[in-house]
Design a protein around this motif. Structure first.
Motif, PDB file in Angstrom:
ATOM      1  N   UNK A 257       0.828  -1.219  -0.159  1.00 42.62           N
ATOM      2  CA  UNK A 257      -0.096   0.001  -0.090  1.00 42.62           C
ATOM      3  C   UNK A 257       0.923   1.238  -0.040  1.00 42.62           C
ATOM      4  N   UNK A 258       0.574   2.177  -0.408  1.00 40.96           N
ATOM      5  CA  UNK A 258       1.161   3.426  -0.359  1.00 40.96           C
ATOM      6  C   UNK A 258       0.222   4.563   0.389  1.00 40.96           C
ATOM      7  N   UNK A 259       1.224   5.524   0.640  1.00 43.75           N
ATOM      8  CA  UNK A 259       0.617   6.665   1.684  1.00 43.75           C
ATOM      9  C   UNK A 259       1.381   8.071   1.159  1.00 43.75           C
ATOM     10  N   UNK A 260       0.324   9.025   0.974  1.00 40.58           N
ATOM     11  CA  UNK A 260       0.787  10.251   1.031  1.00 40.58           C
ATOM     12  C   UNK A 260       0.867  11.191   2.342  1.00 40.58           C
ATOM     13  N   UNK A 261       1.983  11.453   2.784  1.00 41.05           N
ATOM     14  CA  UNK A 261       2.003  11.907   3.943  1.00 41.05           C
ATOM     15  C   UNK A 261       1.578  13.581   4.006  1.00 41.05           C
ATOM     16  N   UNK A 262       1.182  14.251   5.208  1.00 35.30           N
ATOM     17  CA  UNK A 262       0.801  15.589   5.430  1.00 35.30           C
ATOM     18  C   UNK A 262       1.777  16.678   4.404  1.00 35.30           C
ATOM     19  N   UNK A 263       3.099  16.192   4.363  1.00 28.86           N
ATOM     20  CA  UNK A 263       3.902  17.293   3.879  1.00 28.86           C
ATOM     21  C   UNK A 263       4.166  17.139   2.135  1.00 28.86           C
ATOM     22  N   UNK A 264       3.096  15.968   1.830  1.00 31.25           N
ATOM     23  CA  UNK A 264       3.179  15.677   0.352  1.00 31.25           C
ATOM     24  C   UNK A 264       4.091  14.672  -0.223  1.00 31.25           C
ATOM     25  N   UNK A 265       5.094  14.264   0.923  1.00 27.81           N
ATOM     26  CA  UNK A 265       5.857  12.890   0.539  1.00 27.81           C
ATOM     27  C   UNK A 265       5.210  11.826   0.138  1.00 27.81           C
ATOM     28  N   UNK A 266       5.651  10.766  -0.402  1.00 25.72           N
ATOM     29  CA  UNK A 266       5.033   9.458  -0.656  1.00 25.72           C
ATOM     30  C   UNK A 266       5.775   8.458  -0.296  1.00 25.72           C
ATOM     31  N   UNK A 267       5.147   7.410   0.346  1.00 22.24           N
ATOM     32  CA  UNK A 267       6.026   6.136   0.650  1.00 22.24           C
ATOM     33  C   UNK A 267       5.140   5.117   0.282  1.00 22.24           C
ATOM     34  N   UNK A 268       5.775   4.015  -0.221  1.00 21.52           N
ATOM     35  CA  UNK A 268       5.254   2.607  -0.540  1.00 21.52           C
ATOM     36  C   UNK A 268       5.625   1.722   0.317  1.00 21.52           C
ATOM     37  N   UNK A 269       4.550   1.045   0.950  1.00 23.75           N
ATOM     38  CA  UNK A 269       5.102  -0.129   1.847  1.00 23.75           C
ATOM     39  C   UNK A 269       5.078  -1.375   1.192  1.00 23.75           C
ATOM     40  N   UNK A 270       6.087  -2.308   1.361  1.00 23.09           N
ATOM     41  CA  UNK A 270       6.208  -3.452   0.933  1.00 23.09           C
ATOM     42  C   UNK A 270       5.514  -4.495   1.876  1.00 23.09           C
TER      43      UNK A 270
END
Length: 411
Positions: free
Chosen positions: A203-216
Motif C-alpha cells: 500500500x502507499x501513503x501520501x503524508x501531510x507534507x506531500x511526501x509519498x511512501x510505498x510499503x512492501x
C-alpha cells in the motif's frame, strides 16, 4: 518504472506487437543508443527471432534447461565482476556497467520467458507441487490503518493508497477513509497513526507534507497526522520506498527522519529504499536520488553521508557503504522480483512475505546465489517454474490451513 523494468516491458510489447506509436519510438531511441542494443532489437523482432535466439542460447549453454541457465547466470555474474575489477579502465567499466543491467534482464527474459512460453515442443510435467502452488495467488493492495485511539480500519483492496490531509484521510481517488478528530480553531490536533501491510500486502501513503511512501509486504509505518516543529519524523519496520518532498521554513529546510531498528536516516528531499525487517540482521538503505545521512543508533558513531547509487548496510553499531544498482532494490515497487546474485535464503524470504508462506528446508541448500527477474503479479506456480530453471526444487504442503513451501537442497 525503473529503467531496466521499462526496457523489458517495451521489448515484450515489441515482440507481441502491442506497443503504441509513442512506446515504439521510445524503444527505437533506446536501440539507437548502442550497437549492442540495436542488434538485440533486430534479433528479437518476432517469435521466429526468439526461437533463433533460443537456438543460439542452446548452442552456447547446452540444451539441459537448469544447467544451461545456471551457466548463463554465472557468465553474467563473472562479466560484472570482471568489469568491476578493471579499475584502471574506468571509462570502459562505466560504459559496460551502463548496459549490463539491461543485458542481464533481457537475457533472463529470453532464457526463462522462452522456456515457459515457446518451448511447446517439450512436454511439461504437471506435479502436485504445481497444482498446489497454482492456487496461491500473488499479494495485492492490502493494509490496515490504526488510529490513535486503537481503532483499526481495513483499507479497500480496490484502492492502492491513502492521502493524509489535516483532519482527514482519503483514498487517492478522493473517497473518505475517516475524519481524524474534531477541529479546534479550524485545525485538528496532531495524532499518531499507523499503516500496516500483512504478508501478501502492499500500500502507499501520501503524508501531510506531500511526501509519498510505498510499503512492501509485512511492513509498518508510524507517522503523525500533521508534522509540527522543525523535523518530520516517521518510524518504519519492514520495507518501504520513500519519495520525500523538500519543505522550506524560515530557518531553512525541514529534515525528514526515518527511524528503524538500529539506525536513523535523515534527508531533506530525496528518493530512497529502506529494508528493515525485524527477522533480518541487517538494515539496508539504498539511495536513488538526492542525498541522505545514515546514523547507527547503537554506539556513538558519526553519521555517514550517501550518494545516489550507494547502499548503507547497518548491522549493530557498524554501517558499511557500497555501490549498487538501485534498480535491484526498488524493483518490488514496480511489480518485480529482481534477484541478482542474491543468497537463496534471502530470495525465498521475499517469496514468503509476498505469498504468505511458511518456509522449511530439506537437505543442504546450495551456496550459489540466485539470478531471476519475475513479475510479482503471477501465481506462485509461475514463479516457482521460473526459479526451477536455476536448479532449485520445491515441494508444497499445508500446515494448519496455511501453505508451506519446502525448498529441497542436496541430500
Amino acid at each position: 518504472m525503473e529503467i531496466t523494468n521499462r526496457i523489458v516491458y517495451l521489448l515484450r510489447g515489441h515482440i507481441s506487437r502491442e506497443l503504441n506509436a509513442q512506446e515504439q519510438a521510445e524503444l527505437l531511441a533506446w536501440g539507437n543508443r548502442d550497437p549492442a542494443f540495436r542488434r538485440l532489437l533486430e534479433e528479437v523482432v518476432s517469435e521466429e527471432g526468439l526461437k533463433a535466439a533460443l537456438q543460439a542460447f542452446d548452442a552456447v549453454y547446452g540444451t539441459d534447461q537448469a544447467a544451461s541457465i545456471s551457466r548463463m547466470e554465472r557468465r553474467i555474474a563473472d562479466g560484472i565482476r570482471a568489469a568491476e575489477e578493471k579499475s584502471l579502465k574506468r571509462r570502459a567499466t562505466h560504459r559496460l556497467q551502463r548496459w549490463i543491467p539491461y543485458a542481464a534482464a533481457v537475457i533472463l527474459v529470453l532464457a526463462v520467458g522462452i522456456y515457459i512460453n515457446y518451448r511447446t515442443d517439450v512436454p511439461s510435467k504437471t506435479t502436485d507441487t504445481t497444482h498446489l502452488a497454482a492456487d496461491i495467488q500473488p499479494g495485492g493492495n492490502r493494509a490496515t490503518l490504526k488510529l490513535s485511539g486503537g481503532r483499526t480500519i481495513s483499507l479497500s483492496e480496490e484502492q492502492g493508497g491513502i492521502v493524509v490531509v489535516d483532519g482527514d484521510i482519503t483514498y487517492e481517488d478522493g473517497n473518505t477513509v475517516t475524519a481524524l478528530a474534531d477541529r479546534t480553531n479550524g485545525r485538528s490536533d496532531a495524532v499518531q497513526l499507523e499503516l500496516a501491510t500483512p504478508n501478501g500486502g502492499t500500500y502507499s501513503i501520501t503524508l501531510p507534507d506531500g511526501s509519498r511512501v510505498w510499503l512492501n509486504a509485512a511492513s509498518t509505518l508510524k507517522y503523525p497526522s500533521r508534522f509540527d516543529g522543525k523535523e518530520r519524523i516517521v518510524e518504519l519496520e519492514g520495507e518501504a520506498y520513500f519519495d520525500v518532498r523538500s519543505v522550506k521554513s524560515d530557518s531553512g529546510g525541514e529534515p525528514f527522519k526515518v527511524i528503524t531498528q538500529g539506525q536513523t536516516v535523515e534527508v531533506l528531499g530525496t528518493q530512497f529504499n529502506i529494508s528493515a525487517y525485524p527477522d533480518e540482521s541487517e538494515t539496508k538503505t539504498t539511495l536513488v536520488k538526492g542525498r541522505v545521512q545514515v546514523t547507527s543508533t547503537i554506539g556513538n558513531r558519526p553519521p555517514i553521508a550517501m550518494e545516489p547509487g550507494q547502499q548503507a548496510i547497518t548491522h549493530g553499531a557498524y554501517t558499511d557503504v557500497k555501490q549498487v544498482m538501485a534498480d535491484k532494490y526498488t524493483a518490488w515497487k514496480d511489480g518485480f522480483f529482481y534477484f541478482d546474485r542474491l543468497p537463496m535464503r534471502e530470495a525465498i524470504a521475499q517469496l514468503a512475505r509476498w505469498y504468505d508462506l511458511e518456509i522449511s528446508y530439506k537437505g543442504k541448500l546450495s551456496e550459489d546465489n540466485m539470478f531471476a527477474y519475475v513479475e510479482r503479479n503471477k501465481p506462485l506456480s509461475a514463479v516457482l517454474r521460473a526459479l526451477e530453471k536455476s536448479g532449485l526444487k520445491f515441494e508444497m504442503a499445508q500446515t494448519d490451513g496455511r501453505a508451506r513451501l519446502i525448498v529441497l537442497g542436496e541430500r
